[in-house]
Every structure is written in C-alpha cells, then in structure tokens.
Design an enzyme around this catalytic site. Structure first.
Site, PDB file in Angstrom:
ATOM      1  N   GLY A 161       0.809  -1.228   0.000  1.00 32.88           N
ATOM      2  CA  GLY A 161       0.000   0.000   0.000  1.00 32.88           C
ATOM      3  C   GLY A 161       0.831   1.261   0.000  1.00 32.88           C
ATOM      4  N   GLY A 163       2.486   3.639   1.597  1.00 32.65           N
ATOM      5  CA  GLY A 163       2.992   3.827   2.953  1.00 32.65           C
ATOM      6  C   GLY A 163       3.562   5.213   3.180  1.00 32.65           C
ATOM      7  N   ARG A 254       3.594  13.835  -7.710  1.00 34.16           N
ATOM      8  CA  ARG A 254       3.648  13.005  -8.915  1.00 34.16           C
ATOM      9  C   ARG A 254       2.271  12.974  -9.580  1.00 34.16           C
ATOM     10  NH1 ARG A 254       6.210   7.293  -6.984  1.00 34.16           N
ATOM     11  NH2 ARG A 254       4.173   6.880  -6.085  1.00 34.16           N
ATOM     12  N   ARG A 261      -1.801  -0.591  -9.730  1.00 32.88           N
ATOM     13  CA  ARG A 261      -0.685  -1.495 -10.072  1.00 32.88           C
ATOM     14  C   ARG A 261      -1.186  -2.929 -10.146  1.00 32.88           C
ATOM     15  NH1 ARG A 261       3.187   1.419  -6.816  1.00 32.88           N
ATOM     16  NH2 ARG A 261       2.229   3.480  -6.681  1.00 32.88           N
ATOM     17  N   ASP A 331       4.224  -4.707  -7.339  1.00 37.18           N
ATOM     18  CA  ASP A 331       3.636  -3.475  -6.793  1.00 37.18           C
ATOM     19  C   ASP A 331       4.212  -2.233  -7.471  1.00 37.18           C
ATOM     20  OD1 ASP A 331       5.902  -4.602  -5.276  1.00 37.18           O
ATOM     21  OD2 ASP A 331       5.850  -2.701  -4.197  1.00 37.18           O
TER      22      ASP A 331
HETATM   23  P1  AMP Z   1       8.972   1.070  -2.776  1.00 35.46           P
HETATM   24  O1  AMP Z   1      10.192   0.272  -2.530  1.00 35.46           O
HETATM   25  O2  AMP Z   1       9.187   2.559  -2.652  1.00 35.46           O
HETATM   26  O3  AMP Z   1       8.239   0.694  -4.010  1.00 35.46           O
HETATM   27  O4  AMP Z   1       8.015   0.725  -1.556  1.00 35.46           O
HETATM   28  C1  AMP Z   1       7.556  -0.557  -1.240  1.00 35.46           C
HETATM   29  C2  AMP Z   1       6.538  -0.430  -0.152  1.00 35.46           C
HETATM   30  O5  AMP Z   1       7.135   0.131   1.012  1.00 35.46           O
HETATM   31  C3  AMP Z   1       5.372   0.475  -0.470  1.00 35.46           C
HETATM   32  O6  AMP Z   1       4.264  -0.035   0.191  1.00 35.46           O
HETATM   33  C4  AMP Z   1       5.800   1.785   0.103  1.00 35.46           C
HETATM   34  O7  AMP Z   1       4.740   2.646   0.376  1.00 35.46           O
HETATM   35  C5  AMP Z   1       6.490   1.336   1.377  1.00 35.46           C
HETATM   36  N1  AMP Z   1       7.494   2.293   1.843  1.00 35.46           N
HETATM   37  C6  AMP Z   1       8.705   2.550   1.274  1.00 35.46           C
HETATM   38  N2  AMP Z   1       9.361   3.480   1.984  1.00 35.46           N
HETATM   39  C7  AMP Z   1       8.573   3.830   3.010  1.00 35.46           C
HETATM   40  C8  AMP Z   1       8.686   4.728   4.099  1.00 35.46           C
HETATM   41  N3  AMP Z   1       9.770   5.476   4.276  1.00 35.46           N
HETATM   42  N4  AMP Z   1       7.660   4.818   4.968  1.00 35.46           N
HETATM   43  C9  AMP Z   1       6.563   4.067   4.814  1.00 35.46           C
HETATM   44  N5  AMP Z   1       6.383   3.195   3.822  1.00 35.46           N
HETATM   45  C10 AMP Z   1       7.368   3.067   2.936  1.00 35.46           C
HETATM   46 MG    MG Z   2       6.706   1.056  -4.953  1.00 34.70          MG
END
Ligand code: AMP
Ligand code: MG
Length: 578
Positions: A161, A163, A254, A261, A331
C-alpha cells in the site's frame, strides 16, 4: 558475418523465459462530479469561446476536481495508525505536514500548464507550497492512501500500500484527460508498516528528474509536477551498513493517469475479496481502457491482452534507452504500463546486458537484460489475480496470451533497435546487424547511449574511414575492433536498401531516435550533492537539458553530459534506501 556467439546476447536481451482554498468546497457533493461542476468551472475559468483557461489560483482550480475514485470502497476506519486493511481500495488519511520551513526546489511547467491547466504563476503562491508539501489539502478532496499488495523479489509480500504517498486530487483537464495527483514522502498512512512515511532529498531529486526525463525520451511514465524540501530530519542507513545518517525530508508531487498497479488487484484475489476485485477491475476498465466494452463477456481477457502488449512495449522502450528500473516488483508495475515508482533505477553506460543498478539486488534479479523476464513473471501474477473472474476457456486463452509475451516483446525490441540504427522497413539482415553492433559494444565496453548517438551523427564517409574520429569517443572504441569495417560495409549496404532515403535524412532521423543526453547516475549524483548543500542549480540545469534529450545543447556539452562519464562515477552505488 553472423558469428554464433551473437545469439546468446539476443537471448539475454530479448527472450523471456483541510481547508478550502476557496469557498467552493461548500458545494454539495451531488453538484460536484456533474455538469454543474463544469458550469462552475466554466464561469470562472473559460474564455469568451468557452475554452478553459489556465488558472493561477489553486482554490479556483480545486473547484473542478473529479471525485470518481471515491465511488470505490473506502476504509470505514479513519484513524491514522498501521493496520491490516480489508474490503476496500483506499483509506482516507491526511498528509503529515513538516514541522520546519519548506522550500520549493523545482516545478514542471509542462505538467502544471498542459496537464493540470494551472498557470505557472501558481507556483509562487503560498497555497501551492502548502499543498505540494502536504501542509494543507483541498477540502473538496479528502486525501487517500491506496491499499495494494505485491510480489517482491519473487515472494508474496502481503499488504504493502501507499505507505508514504497520498492521492491528493484527481483532475480532468481541458483535453478531457484525467490526472491523479499524488504526494510522495508526505507522511505515514495505515500502510506504512515499519517506515516513517518520508522520502529523502536525494531520492526525490532522482524521481523528479528521471520521471520528467523519461517523458521527454518518449517513454510512458508518471510525471513530476513539483519538488519540495524541508528541514525535517529523516534518518537513513543509505547502504545498509550501519551508517545511519540524518537527511532531509522532501516531497514530490507526482502525476499519472492512474496509480493502480498489478498489486492493486493481487491483494484482492489473495484475500478472497472477489466482489471487490470485479468492482475495481470494472472501474479501471471503464476509466482507462475505453476501447473495452463493459458488457463484453471477454472483457477481462481483452484487458489482460492489452496489459500484456503494453507492458512488452514499455520494457522494450526501457531497453531502447538503456533504462533499468531497479525494482520490478508487481507493486511497482502499473496496470497502465507506465513507468512508476522510481527508486534505485539507472541508465546503463557501458553496454552490459548484466547491468544491475540497485546495489541491494545481490542476485541481479532486476538486471537490465532480465527486465523482460521480470515483466513476464509479473504478468503471470496479474493473470493469477484475474483468474477468479474468468471461466476455464478464458483462463486457457489467457495462458496463450501470456505465452505470446516474449514474441511481442521481441518484435517491439527489434522495431525500436531497427529505428536506432536508421533502418526503414524490415529486412532479414537487420537482426544480425543489431546484434553484432551490441556485441561489439559489449566487447569494447563502449557507451550504449553515445555509440548509437554518434552513429547518428557520423557521416557515411567518416564511418568508412580507417579510424573513427576521436571526438566520437564511444564509436571510436568500437571502431578499433577488427570486424568493425565488415560491419560498416554490411550496415551501409543495408542503409542503401531504405526506400526513399538519403544520408542526410538518415542522420536526421537517427538523431531524433537516439538521445544525446540521459540522466546518468553521476549527473543525478552531482545534482543531489549540490542540492544537499542547498544549491539547486544543477537540478534546474538537468531538468532543462533533459527536456530536449535529442537536441545538441551547448550548456549540456559544457557540463560534460555528452562526454565519457568521470572516473569518480565508477564507484557510485544506488540502493533501495530512499
Ligand atoms: P517502494 O520500494 O518505494 O516501491 O516501496 C515498497 C513499499 O514500502 C510500499 O508499500 C511503500 O509505500 C512502502 N514504503 C517505502 N518506503 C517507506 C517509508 N519510508 N515509509 C513508509 N512506507 C514506505
Ligand atoms: Mg513502490
């Protein structure tokens, strides 16, 4: 001229195994998403011919937001705490404002003016700064975080989700295009798991620059409207080696037609929410796949078929500019087949089919030459997610569609590389010429981007001469290969078979296909290092240059952007930490 050793290379590359900014938030919801909204809009923002004008007040703009997404189930639980969410697609949650001052670093004039109908002067307003940093929301649109799941590095990761992202507006522009605006780095949500909800400056600069650069390279992508930085401390262990450092929180606004997704559907199937799966899919098809008729009993199949071919196209385009996404998890794969979620991406420099941009990817799962395989894997997961909506016959057909992915990808890849070499039409010898060129590039460690670019710039006469001029540095390296003259002879012969062509036309055409400037890691790194010292000049310079990647630009050449990467760039690394 076609050594067998060229074949595996093709295989690697081509097989797959609140507040109201104005008073309009008081309009009853029944009037908002309707003709009346347009009427209100028309009253305020159209010229005498009824054409929509650009607006410079965010308040006025927010009066014409579209709220279609909220038709989809929203989590009845409203608290902002981490939890497992069920039976909904979104959670209502507000961004968390920064506690320190925020500063607007950059905006995309094209996104503001041409996608969002906002006059660029809006960027000078306090409302805008507050909105794009998550400080204040538009009252007509309570922000949403999306619930999705995903397969990460081949393993089902459960609920992921948004996050650290908030969908803060949906807008239909004067061309009838629907755009979803999302803040990234804007605070925790129910999906934050162990994260802090923030994004640091370095990764935000990279996402801002790269998503815009990809657009100008002609690759389907999310866009970036703005980039802000705060003084709020964000702690990160950049290389996961115990060296935790204080960085600064930043937010990118963005923009994409949709942020759904593969993982958006996967989570619903995985948790047995088939009714909601159908509802979400119908919504996505209605909004984003207008060619699919809602009453078509095969619409799920047609949808799958479309995503398969568009994903093949997207990955082939990535390859055509040497782009490696870095984290091809389900995702991070858009159902609209646009490039999303920029993290540890990289543009390959010296040609290497095994290039892995993400230092955290030890196994090289998402290496550049493996992206088509990753795409096929992800599409298979999409198929699994869609199966509850298909009968047995449709499931069988869907498997055939998926099996056709390598061919689709391979066809697209070949078309794009034909164009990169300046070929018109298709001839039998094309593949051999493409593969041999890549093979020579690999052996000589020549720069991928500049080899193709310099081939576009060079004259036939220079190409035939015993040595390639040194200023054409990438091609010069390839030119030292013993078999280069034979390749040139075959290449020029092939070019002569182009119908209605000339050398001048060929060079001109190739120069609009092969970029001279890409966002090399060292360029992004240099801009980031300066940005970290509050000097944003290089962010601005790169933003400007990368808007015209195919045109020779003096400023860019002076900055070394068309030269060999500097020595210090060899040791650069990017990780998942962002
Ligand atoms: P990403 O690697 O950015 O595609 O993120 C993978 C998942 O981790 C997604 O659900 C993001 O929303 C969550 N996520 C990545 N970084 C953070 C963060 N600093 N705080 C909270 N959720 C995160
Ligand atoms: Mg992501």
């Amino acid at each position: 001229m076609m050594p067998g050793s060229f074949i595996p290379l093709v295989c690697i590359w081509a097989t797959c195994g609140v507040y109201g900014l104005t008073g309009t938030h008081n309009i009853p919801p029944s009037l908002r998403n309707s003709q009346q909204t347009l009427f209100i809009h028309t009253l305020n923002t159209s010229d005498s011919c009824g054409r929509r004008r650009r607006v410079s007040s965010l308040g006025l703009w927010s009066s014409s937001l579209d709220d279609d997404l909220v038709q989809l189930p929203v989590d009845p639980v409203r608290g902002n705490y981490i939890r497992k969410v069920k039976d909904c697609v979104f959670s209502h949650v507000y961004p968390t404002p920064f506690t320190s001052d925020v500063r607007l670093i950059a905006v995309s004039e094209d996104v503001l003016e041409n996608l969002l109908d906002l006059d660029i002067s809006v960027a000078d307003t306090k409302d805008f700064l507050q909105f794009v940093s998550g400080g204040k929301s538009l009252s007509g649109f309570p922000p949403l975080a999306h619930r999705y799941g995903g397969h990460q590095f081949g393993v089902w990761a459960g609920q992921l989700g948004d996050g650290r992202a908030h969908l803060v507006a949906t807008y239909i522009n004067r061309y009838g295009e629907r755009w979803e605006l999302q803040l990234k780095g804007s605070g925790k949500t129910p999906y934050s798991r162990t994260g802090d909800g923030r994004a640091v400056l370095r990764s935000s600069v990279r996402e801002f620059l790269c998503s815009e650069a990809m657009h100008y390279l002609g690759i389907p992508t999310s866009r970036a409207a703005s980039l802000v930085v705060s003084d709020d401390a964000v702690w990160r262990d950049q290389f996961y080696n115990g060296n935790v450092k204080k960085e600064r929180g930043a937010v990118v606004l963005r923009v994409a037609k949709s942020w759904f997704r593969i993982g958006s559907l996967e989570i619903l199937t995985n948790s047995g929410e088939f009714h909601l799966l159908r509802e979400l899919l119908d919504f996505i098809i209605e909004q984003h796949f207008p060619a699919i008729i809602q009453t078509d009993p095969n619409r799920v199949l047609v949808f799958f078929n479309t995503v398969v071919s568009q994903t093949a196209d997207m990955i082939a385009r990535w390859m055509s500019v040497g782009f490696a996404h870095g984290v091809c998890n389900t995702d991070n794969f858009s159902l609209l087949s646009i490039t999303i979620d920029y993290g540890p991406f990289g543009f390959m420099e010296n040609y290497d089919a095994g290039y892995v941009p993400n230092t955290s990817d030890d196994q090289g799962r998402y290496g550049i030459g493996n992206q088509a395989n990753a795409g096929m894997y992800n599409l298979n997961k999409l198929l699994v997610a869609l199966k509850p909506l298909m009968d047995n016959r449709q499931k069988q057909i869907a498997s055939h569609i998926l099996a056709g992915f390598p061919d689709l990808y391979y066809q697209r890849f070949t078309e794009l590389f034909r164009a990169k070499l300046g070929f018109v039409g298709a001839r039998e010898e094309d593949l051999m010429l493409i593969v041999s060129f890549l093979n020579m590039m690999e052996d000589t460690k020549a720069d991928f981007t500049m080899s193709f670019r310099q081939l576009s710039e060079i004259t036939d006469h220079q190409l035939k001469s015993p040595s390639i001029p040194e200023e054409l540095w990438a091609l010069h390296e390839i030119g030292r290969r013993k078999d280069f003259p034979a390749w040139v002879t075959a290449y020029l012969q092939r070019l002569r078979r182009n119908p209605d062509d000339s050398e001048a036309k060929r060079r001109q055409r190739m120069k609009t296909t092969n970029p001279r400037y890409i966002l090399r890691n060292w360029m992004a790194e240099s801009a980031v290092r300066k940005a970290e010292m509050n000097d944003f000049s290089e962010v601005h310079l790169l933003q400007k240059i990368l808007q015209r990647p195919f045109q020779v630009q003096k400023m860019a050449d002076l900055a070394g952007y068309s030269q060999r990467p500097p020595k210090w760039s060899k040791d650069l690394k990017v990780s998942c930490s962002s």
